[in-house]
Design an enzyme around this catalytic site. Structure first.
Site, PDB file in Angstrom:
ATOM      1  N   LYS A  76       0.181  -0.561  15.362  1.00 28.58           N
ATOM      2  CA  LYS A  76       1.446  -0.237  15.822  1.00 28.58           C
ATOM      3  C   LYS A  76       1.859  -1.622  16.716  1.00 28.58           C
ATOM      4  CE  LYS A  76       3.425   3.216  13.655  1.00 28.58           C
ATOM      5  NZ  LYS A  76       3.327   2.495  12.519  1.00 28.58           N
ATOM      6  N   PRO A 125      -4.865   0.072  18.407  1.00 33.33           N
ATOM      7  CA  PRO A 125      -4.005  -0.215  17.096  1.00 33.33           C
ATOM      8  C   PRO A 125      -5.090   0.867  15.918  1.00 33.33           C
ATOM      9  CG  PRO A 125      -6.736  -1.151  18.110  1.00 33.33           C
ATOM     10  CD  PRO A 125      -6.764  -0.626  19.105  1.00 33.33           C
ATOM     11  N   TYR A 160      -9.652   5.720   6.504  1.00 35.95           N
ATOM     12  CA  TYR A 160      -9.996   5.229   8.350  1.00 35.95           C
ATOM     13  C   TYR A 160     -11.145   6.335   8.624  1.00 35.95           C
ATOM     14  CZ  TYR A 160      -5.865   2.959  10.212  1.00 35.95           C
ATOM     15  OH  TYR A 160      -5.118   2.267  10.000  1.00 35.95           O
ATOM     16  N   TYR A 180       3.222   6.735  10.359  1.00 35.51           N
ATOM     17  CA  TYR A 180       2.620   4.926   9.681  1.00 35.51           C
ATOM     18  C   TYR A 180       3.442   4.544   9.623  1.00 35.51           C
ATOM     19  CZ  TYR A 180      -1.434   2.532   8.916  1.00 35.51           C
ATOM     20  OH  TYR A 180      -2.275   1.858   8.213  1.00 35.51           O
ATOM     21  N   HIS A 228       1.024  -1.283   0.243  1.00 38.20           N
ATOM     22  CA  HIS A 228      -0.155   0.195  -0.366  1.00 38.20           C
ATOM     23  C   HIS A 228       1.476   1.816  -0.064  1.00 38.20           C
ATOM     24  CE1 HIS A 228      -3.937  -1.719   1.412  1.00 38.20           C
ATOM     25  NE2 HIS A 228      -3.863  -2.342   0.332  1.00 38.20           N
TER      26      HIS A 228
HETATM   27  P1  FAD Z   1       0.621 -11.106  22.064  1.00 33.41           P
HETATM   28  O1  FAD Z   1      -0.076 -11.488  19.847  1.00 33.41           O
HETATM   29  O2  FAD Z   1      -0.170 -11.269  22.410  1.00 33.41           O
HETATM   30  O3  FAD Z   1       1.251 -13.592  21.980  1.00 33.41           O
HETATM   31  C1  FAD Z   1       1.745 -13.507  23.016  1.00 33.41           C
HETATM   32  C2  FAD Z   1       1.692 -14.968  23.250  1.00 33.41           C
HETATM   33  O4  FAD Z   1       1.560 -15.529  24.658  1.00 33.41           O
HETATM   34  C3  FAD Z   1       0.289 -15.325  23.337  1.00 33.41           C
HETATM   35  O5  FAD Z   1      -0.234 -16.938  22.151  1.00 33.41           O
HETATM   36  C4  FAD Z   1      -0.556 -16.021  24.487  1.00 33.41           C
HETATM   37  O6  FAD Z   1      -1.691 -17.418  24.524  1.00 33.41           O
HETATM   38  C5  FAD Z   1       1.043 -16.140  25.101  1.00 33.41           C
HETATM   39  N1  FAD Z   1       0.851 -16.274  26.709  1.00 33.41           N
HETATM   40  C6  FAD Z   1       0.001 -15.418  27.461  1.00 33.41           C
HETATM   41  N2  FAD Z   1       0.212 -15.975  28.816  1.00 33.41           N
HETATM   42  C7  FAD Z   1       0.811 -16.898  28.890  1.00 33.41           C
HETATM   43  C8  FAD Z   1       1.995 -17.589  30.196  1.00 33.41           C
HETATM   44  N3  FAD Z   1       1.191 -17.465  31.136  1.00 33.41           N
HETATM   45  N4  FAD Z   1       2.048 -18.903  29.562  1.00 33.41           N
HETATM   46  C9  FAD Z   1       2.503 -18.976  28.673  1.00 33.41           C
HETATM   47  N5  FAD Z   1       2.343 -18.507  27.526  1.00 33.41           N
HETATM   48  C10 FAD Z   1       1.391 -17.509  27.598  1.00 33.41           C
HETATM   49  N6  FAD Z   1      -3.100  -4.283  16.364  1.00 33.41           N
HETATM   50  C11 FAD Z   1      -2.670  -3.840  15.219  1.00 33.41           C
HETATM   51  O7  FAD Z   1      -1.829  -3.389  15.187  1.00 33.41           O
HETATM   52  N7  FAD Z   1      -3.769  -4.428  14.291  1.00 33.41           N
HETATM   53  C12 FAD Z   1      -4.757  -4.504  15.331  1.00 33.41           C
HETATM   54  O8  FAD Z   1      -6.121  -4.768  14.492  1.00 33.41           O
HETATM   55  C13 FAD Z   1      -4.949  -4.932  16.242  1.00 33.41           C
HETATM   56  N8  FAD Z   1      -5.940  -5.890  16.914  1.00 33.41           N
HETATM   57  C14 FAD Z   1      -5.682  -6.331  18.147  1.00 33.41           C
HETATM   58  C15 FAD Z   1      -6.710  -7.031  18.838  1.00 33.41           C
HETATM   59  C16 FAD Z   1      -7.010  -7.793  19.956  1.00 33.41           C
HETATM   60  C17 FAD Z   1      -8.277  -8.601  20.769  1.00 33.41           C
HETATM   61  C18 FAD Z   1      -5.697  -7.277  20.569  1.00 33.41           C
HETATM   62  C19 FAD Z   1      -5.232  -8.363  21.685  1.00 33.41           C
HETATM   63  C20 FAD Z   1      -4.950  -6.981  20.008  1.00 33.41           C
HETATM   64  C21 FAD Z   1      -4.741  -6.136  19.000  1.00 33.41           C
HETATM   65  N9  FAD Z   1      -3.520  -5.634  17.939  1.00 33.41           N
HETATM   66  C22 FAD Z   1      -4.121  -5.080  16.897  1.00 33.41           C
HETATM   67  C23 FAD Z   1      -2.442  -5.583  18.667  1.00 33.41           C
HETATM   68  C24 FAD Z   1      -1.374  -6.940  18.218  1.00 33.41           C
HETATM   69  O9  FAD Z   1      -2.184  -8.215  17.784  1.00 33.41           O
HETATM   70  C25 FAD Z   1      -0.416  -6.959  18.884  1.00 33.41           C
HETATM   71  O10 FAD Z   1       0.568  -5.902  19.260  1.00 33.41           O
HETATM   72  C26 FAD Z   1       0.476  -8.845  18.765  1.00 33.41           C
HETATM   73  O11 FAD Z   1      -0.267  -9.636  18.430  1.00 33.41           O
HETATM   74  C27 FAD Z   1       1.225  -8.254  19.538  1.00 33.41           C
HETATM   75  O12 FAD Z   1       2.438  -9.699  19.706  1.00 33.41           O
HETATM   76  P2  FAD Z   1       2.700 -10.410  21.183  1.00 33.41           P
HETATM   77  O13 FAD Z   1       3.605 -11.157  21.090  1.00 33.41           O
HETATM   78  O14 FAD Z   1       3.982  -9.864  21.810  1.00 33.41           O
HETATM   79  O15 FAD Z   1       1.926 -10.668  21.963  1.00 33.41           O
HETATM   80  C1  PHB Z   2      -6.352  -4.493  10.281  1.00 38.39           C
HETATM   81  O1  PHB Z   2      -6.450  -4.470   9.204  1.00 38.39           O
HETATM   82  O2  PHB Z   2      -6.616  -5.255  11.058  1.00 38.39           O
HETATM   83  C2  PHB Z   2      -5.879  -3.337  10.919  1.00 38.39           C
HETATM   84  C3  PHB Z   2      -5.335  -1.959   9.867  1.00 38.39           C
HETATM   85  C4  PHB Z   2      -4.678  -1.159  10.626  1.00 38.39           C
HETATM   86  C5  PHB Z   2      -5.425  -0.544  11.271  1.00 38.39           C
HETATM   87  C6  PHB Z   2      -5.854  -1.507  12.510  1.00 38.39           C
HETATM   88  C7  PHB Z   2      -6.074  -2.893  11.987  1.00 38.39           C
HETATM   89  O3  PHB Z   2      -5.128   0.675  11.624  1.00 38.39           O
END
Ligand code: FAD
Ligand code: PHB
Length: 388
Positions: free
Chosen positions: A296, A292, A200, A383, A72
């Site tokens: 980021k 979100p 957006y 961004y 994009h």
């Molecule tokens: P996570 O992806 O949360 O991974 C952590 C892992 O640790 C998980 O698999 C979990 O099961 C595991 N875990 C937890 N506790 C324990 C334990 N006690 N023992 C062992 N394992 C454990 N970001 C965007 O940019 N756009 C979005 O649209 C967006 N939507 C989101 C929607 C939701 C519901 C959430 C929660 C987050 C969203 N995010 C979004 C943020 C983005 O997905 C996260 O920043 C990203 O997943 C971070 O990765 P991570 O590996 O740090 O954490």
């Molecule tokens: C998504 O595609 O899930 C998405 C894209 C942009 C955002 C948040 C979520 O800022």
């Protein structure tokens, strides 16, 4: 069991760290509370910055993203029915990749399996011990029995609700938090996106986002209240709420269909400081959360992992602790920039109150963004992602 780095959590942060450490010949074990299928069922982020793409390439898992991901060159912002475009390509000469976190997680899992590196799924009661000593230990239950791992370092990549951050003595950690009085209701549908670029939407009825996963799969979000019950959102109601928030062209192009996933995510800004406690290093959502709106969260998880993997590689190759000592400071400097951008974009785009002053200030700020080259450039820089 013994390893060099014990990684808690098999989300993007843990899996990417594992892959990068493996490339440097550093032994690591990942402990994940859920099953692999469960981890892959979570639909989350969709926008991948250039620096994150480079890191995925370095980890050897970027091929499918480059093949199937959508490049994009800009993004669209719709204000009260009128659409404006911000061109990253023209303003800062960069682009982003639209590629789902689910796919990226799958690529990382496949890469890990190909490398033969161990991941223990369904690991329960994970507990951290002796993190301020030279010999930290992790205990857990898996396959119906108590097990333990001794290691040199622990990487806490277990997300916001994980055990790692909670294992730190209260006096050693400071948390900074802002909870917004709203959530995002998201759906995924097997329908073509309304536009080639993300839209957006700022609308008096509330924020909306038109995103995508492929030319045939769309991801839409609607601002909702925190009290919202997902059961009261049948697909028809979602589409009916989305339509009036769009501009005329998008409304005409909108193809509705059954949802294949539907979820509500609360919006939160959160930063824990520092990000290192003895042998424990926090990375990704375990240390910080962004709403979100700025896309980021996943990219920040990747930048933490970049700093941490380099610091650990330097330690094992040269016995230098310099990178480890500076990890928290370096990671947090980048985190706060993304926190600011995500907060700013959240405040700009959502209906936050009934106060007409707040509403008019949002419109004035958006007007400035569309008219000022400097404001648009600052937006584009943030961004597409700041350099490491
Ligand atoms: P996570 O992806 O949360 O991974 C952590 C892992 O640790 C998980 O698999 C979990 O099961 C595991 N875990 C937890 N506790 C324990 C334990 N006690 N023992 C062992 N394992 C454990 N970001 C965007 O940019 N756009 C979005 O649209 C967006 N939507 C989101 C929607 C939701 C519901 C959430 C929660 C987050 C969203 N995010 C979004 C943020 C983005 O997905 C996260 O920043 C990203 O997943 C971070 O990765 P991570 O590996 O740090 O954490
Ligand atoms: C998504 O595609 O899930 C998405 C894209 C942009 C955002 C948040 C979520 O800022």
């Amino acid at each position: 069991m013994r390893t060099q780095v014990a990684i808690i959590g098999a989300g993007p942060a843990g899996l990417l760290l594992g892959q990068l450490l493996h490339k440097h010949g550093i032994d690591n074990v990942i402990l994940e509370r859920q099953t692999g299928d469960y981890v892959l069922s979570r639909v989350r982020a969709g926008v991948i910055e250039q620096v994150t793409q480079d890191l995925l390439d370095e980890a050897g898992v970027g091929a499918r993203m480059h093949r199937d991901g959508l490049v994009h060159e800009g993004v669209q912002i719709c204000v009260d029915g009128e659409r404006h475009r911000i061109s990253f390509k023209d303003l800062v000469g960069k682009t982003v990749m639209v590629y789902g976190q689910t796919e990226l997680t799958k690529d990382l899992m496949d890469g890990r399996a190909a490398a033969g590196a161990p991941t223990i799924y369904s690991a329960h009661d994970v507990a951290l011990h002796d993190i301020f000593s030279e010999r930290p230990r992790i205990t857990f239950r898996a396959d119906g029995r108590a097990q333990d791992i001794s290691c040199d370092f622990v990487a806490g990549c277990d997300g916001f609700h994980g055990v790692s951050r909670k294992s730190v003595p209260a006096g050693a950690i400071t948390t900074n938090e802002r909870v917004y009085p709203l959530g995002w209701l998201g759906i995924l549908s097997e329908t073509p996106p309304v536009s080639d670029e993300l839209i957006y939407v700022r609308h008096p009825q509330g924020f909306a986002l038109c995103s995508m996963r492929s030319p045939t799969r769309s991801r839409y979000y609607l601002q909702c209240s925190l009290a919202e019950d997902i059961e009261s959102w049948p697909d028809e109601r979602f589409w009916e709420e989305l339509k009036p928030r769009l501009d005329e062209e998008a409304r005409e192009r909108l193809v509705t269909g059954p949802s294949i996933e539907k979820s509500i995510a609360p919006l939160r800004s959160f930063v824990a400081e520092p990000m290192r406690f003895g042998a424990l290093f926090l990375a990704g959502d375990a240390a910080h959360i962004v709403p979100p709106t700025g896309a980021k969260g996943l990219n920040l998880a990747a930048s933490d992992v970049q700093y941490l993997s380099r610091a650990l590689a330097e330690y094992y190759a040269e016995k230098s602790r310099a990178g480890l000592e500076h990890y928290s400071e370096r990671a947090l400097a980048r985190v706060w920039k993304a926190e600011r951008f995500s907060w700013w974009m959240t405040m700009l785009m959502h209906r936050l109150s009934d106060n007409s002053f707040d509403h008019k200030i949002q419109l004035a700020e958006l007007d400035y963004l569309f008219r000022s080259q400097a404001a648009a450039t600052a937006f584009a820089e943030n961004y597409v992602g700041l350099p490491y």
